[in-house]
Enzyme design. Structure first.
Site, mmCIF file in Angstrom:
data_model
loop_
_atom_site.group_PDB
_atom_site.id
_atom_site.type_symbol
_atom_site.label_atom_id
_atom_site.label_comp_id
_atom_site.label_asym_id
_atom_site.label_seq_id
_atom_site.Cartn_x
_atom_site.Cartn_y
_atom_site.Cartn_z
ATOM 1 N N ASP A 172 0.840 -1.208 0.000
ATOM 2 C CA ASP A 172 0.000 0.000 0.000
ATOM 3 C C ASP A 172 0.868 1.249 0.000
ATOM 4 O OD1 ASP A 172 -2.711 -1.250 2.153
ATOM 5 O OD2 ASP A 172 -1.896 -1.907 0.222
ATOM 6 N N GLU A 192 3.896 1.661 -1.267
ATOM 7 C CA GLU A 192 4.466 1.905 -2.603
ATOM 8 C C GLU A 192 3.386 2.471 -3.532
ATOM 9 O OE1 GLU A 192 5.674 -2.216 -2.808
ATOM 10 O OE2 GLU A 192 7.719 -1.644 -3.415
ATOM 11 N N ASP A 241 0.704 4.180 -2.669
ATOM 12 C CA ASP A 241 0.389 5.569 -2.273
ATOM 13 C C ASP A 241 1.470 6.539 -2.747
ATOM 14 O OD1 ASP A 241 -1.132 4.606 0.907
ATOM 15 O OD2 ASP A 241 -1.898 4.640 -1.156
ATOM 16 N N SER A 290 -36.222 -8.779 -12.630
ATOM 17 C CA SER A 290 -36.012 -9.431 -11.332
ATOM 18 C C SER A 290 -36.006 -10.935 -11.561
ATOM 19 C CB SER A 290 -37.140 -9.047 -10.376
ATOM 20 O OG SER A 290 -38.371 -9.324 -11.006
ATOM 21 N N GLU A 293 -24.536 -19.682 -9.846
ATOM 22 C CA GLU A 293 -23.608 -18.680 -9.299
ATOM 23 C C GLU A 293 -24.189 -18.123 -8.002
ATOM 24 O OE1 GLU A 293 -23.450 -16.416 -12.884
ATOM 25 O OE2 GLU A 293 -25.078 -15.093 -12.284
ATOM 26 N N LYS A 312 -25.809 -15.742 -5.362
ATOM 27 C CA LYS A 312 -26.744 -14.611 -5.448
ATOM 28 C C LYS A 312 -26.269 -13.581 -4.416
ATOM 29 C CE LYS A 312 -31.650 -13.346 -5.658
ATOM 30 N NZ LYS A 312 -31.590 -12.225 -4.699
ATOM 31 N N GLU A 361 -23.715 -6.651 -9.237
ATOM 32 C CA GLU A 361 -24.230 -6.406 -7.881
ATOM 33 C C GLU A 361 -23.174 -5.658 -7.086
ATOM 34 O OE1 GLU A 361 -27.269 -7.629 -7.562
ATOM 35 O OE2 GLU A 361 -27.759 -7.473 -5.431
ATOM 36 N N LYS A 392 -29.064 -20.262 -14.097
ATOM 37 C CA LYS A 392 -29.367 -19.731 -15.431
ATOM 38 C C LYS A 392 -29.145 -20.813 -16.468
ATOM 39 C CE LYS A 392 -27.765 -15.119 -14.110
ATOM 40 N NZ LYS A 392 -26.660 -14.145 -14.129
ATOM 41 N N LYS A 406 -33.621 -19.581 -3.062
ATOM 42 C CA LYS A 406 -33.461 -18.672 -1.906
ATOM 43 C C LYS A 406 -33.198 -19.503 -0.651
ATOM 44 C CE LYS A 406 -34.682 -14.738 -1.788
ATOM 45 N NZ LYS A 406 -34.080 -13.401 -1.883
HETATM 46 N N1 LIG Z 1 -27.652 -10.891 -7.053
HETATM 47 C C1 LIG Z 1 -26.950 -11.595 -7.966
HETATM 48 O O1 LIG Z 1 -25.856 -12.083 -7.655
HETATM 49 C C2 LIG Z 1 -27.504 -11.771 -9.353
HETATM 50 C C3 LIG Z 1 -28.623 -11.044 -9.758
HETATM 51 N N2 LIG Z 1 -29.107 -11.183 -11.020
HETATM 52 C C4 LIG Z 1 -28.490 -12.036 -11.870
HETATM 53 O O2 LIG Z 1 -28.945 -12.185 -13.140
HETATM 54 C C5 LIG Z 1 -29.901 -11.233 -13.628
HETATM 55 C C6 LIG Z 1 -29.777 -11.215 -15.125
HETATM 56 C C7 LIG Z 1 -30.994 -11.906 -15.630
HETATM 57 C C8 LIG Z 1 -32.049 -11.768 -14.573
HETATM 58 C C9 LIG Z 1 -31.310 -11.624 -13.271
HETATM 59 N N3 LIG Z 1 -27.413 -12.761 -11.531
HETATM 60 C C10 LIG Z 1 -26.903 -12.651 -10.286
HETATM 61 N N4 LIG Z 1 -25.798 -13.395 -9.939
#
Ligand SMILES: NC(=O)c1cnc(OC2CCCC2)nc1N
Length: 328
Positions: free
Chosen positions: A36, A38, A40, A85, A115, A117, A172, A288, A312
């Site tokens: 840090d 170097e 700065d 959403s 992935e 959320k 995000e 996805k 969720k």
């Molecule tokens: N909060 C997350 O990490 C996140 C949110 N959204 C999406 O994809 C969108 C793109 C298509 C509809 C939702 N991916 C994520 N990883």
């Protein structure tokens, strides 16, 4: 241009590129190459040269990250592509229902990508010829607020991309657990109200009209989708994530591909416990359909893609005693 001026311009360019490279190593790759102190020292050298030769300061200079004066208000931004959403699935059965609908819609069984959320704030980032020009919140999905100045303070958001492309990237913005803990400790010491969770703290930080306050909140950002690009070679979500990573964005490493919903379910359920070990909060797993033409074939409902859902997690165990209920 006199030779000493051209050598000053070269020095400013070299220092800007060098500092941006070190910042990418530290904030995006989590792999610092210099200390840090170097960093700065180099930043002080650049700032001095820019103060004396402002005409040579670059738009992507690290000194440009903590902007000017506080804003009076945020301007509205209409999203050319709505920020949708995600639908939710709360158990394995609902994930199987999602998979059944997808297979019926495709007449085939797709590859899925899972992935984290991230539990933060959805943002959209626009770049023209590789330069960050505007960032906005999701708002109601169609109209958000221009928070470009605040997003520039997030070190993992590149001010200039590795290639001069015009692209819109979604991601995000979030507050890492460590930053959240330290911020609340400071607020408590100052007799201020603490934030309930990192998501609220990130939202509160990005809603600050003064970028200098946002800069102190140590926010971060994971890119998770491309809203618009000229790159027609991308055929899958996985390729899109690799592409934005090559451009300089921070992407989340916990991304896995599966060819069946049972393996997706095992992956999702494994994260209910494991999430406690992550340095950021997640409130689920996003699933996805990987192939982009299959996504197009499935399309969208009024507010969500049919080709994605989120598993969720059960809300954290909150033991509400009787007295709490009587008191509330
Ligand atoms: N909060 C997350 O990490 C996140 C949110 N959204 C999406 O994809 C969108 C793109 C298509 C509809 C939702 N991916 C994520 N990883």
């Amino acid at each position: 241009m006199a030779t000493d001026e051209s050598s000053i311009k070269q020095q400013i360019n070299r220092l800007t590129d060098e500092l941006n490279g070190y910042a990418h190593d530290y904030y995006v790759l989590d792999d610092p190459k210099i200390s840090d102190a170097e960093y700065d020292q180099l930043l002080r050298e650049l700032r001095e040269l820019e103060d004396n030769y402002p005409q040579f300061k670059r738009a992507d200079s690290p000194t440009e990250r903590v902007g000017g004066e506080p804003l009076e208000q945020f301007q509205k931004v209409r999203h050319e592509r709505p920020m949708l959403s995600l639908s939710n699935a709360f158990d394995a059965g609902e994930l199987r229902d999602f998979d059944r609908r997808v297979r019926e819609g495709l007449g085939d069984s797709p590859e899925y990508v899972c992935e984290m959320k991230i539990d933060g704030l959805a943002v959209t980032l626009k770049y023209e010829d590789g330069v960050f020009v505007q960032g906005a919140t999701r708002g109601d999905g169609d109209v958000g607020e221009d928070i470009t100045a605040n997003l520039k303070t997030i070190r993992s958001i590149p001010l200039k991309l590795a290639a001069p492309v015009t692209i819109e990237v979604r991601g995000e913005a979030f507050m890492p657990k460590r930053s959240f803990h330290d911020l609340n400790k400071r607020r408590e010491a100052n007799g201020e109200q603490v934030f309930a969770n990192p998501r609220n703290a990130a939202a509160g930080s990005l809603r600050q009209l003064d970028p200098k306050i946002a800069a102190k909140r140590h926010l971060d950002m994971f890119a998770y989708a491309i809203a618009a690009t000229e790159n027609t070679a991308i055929q899958s979500h996985e390729e899109a994530i690799n592409y934005v990573s090559e451009l300089g964005f921070k992407t989340n490493e916990e991304i896995r591909r599966f060819d069946n919903i049972e393996d997706v379910i095992v992956f999702c359920e494994s994260w209910v416990e494991k999430r406690a070990d992550l340095p950021y909060e997640i409130d689920g797993v996003v699933i996805k359909v990987n192939n982009l033409s299959e996504q197009d074939k499935l399309g969208y409902t009024a507010k969500s893609p049919r080709w994605a859902t989120s598993f969720k997690f059960p809300a954290e165990e909150v033991i509400t005693t009787l007295t709490d209920i009587e008191l509330s």
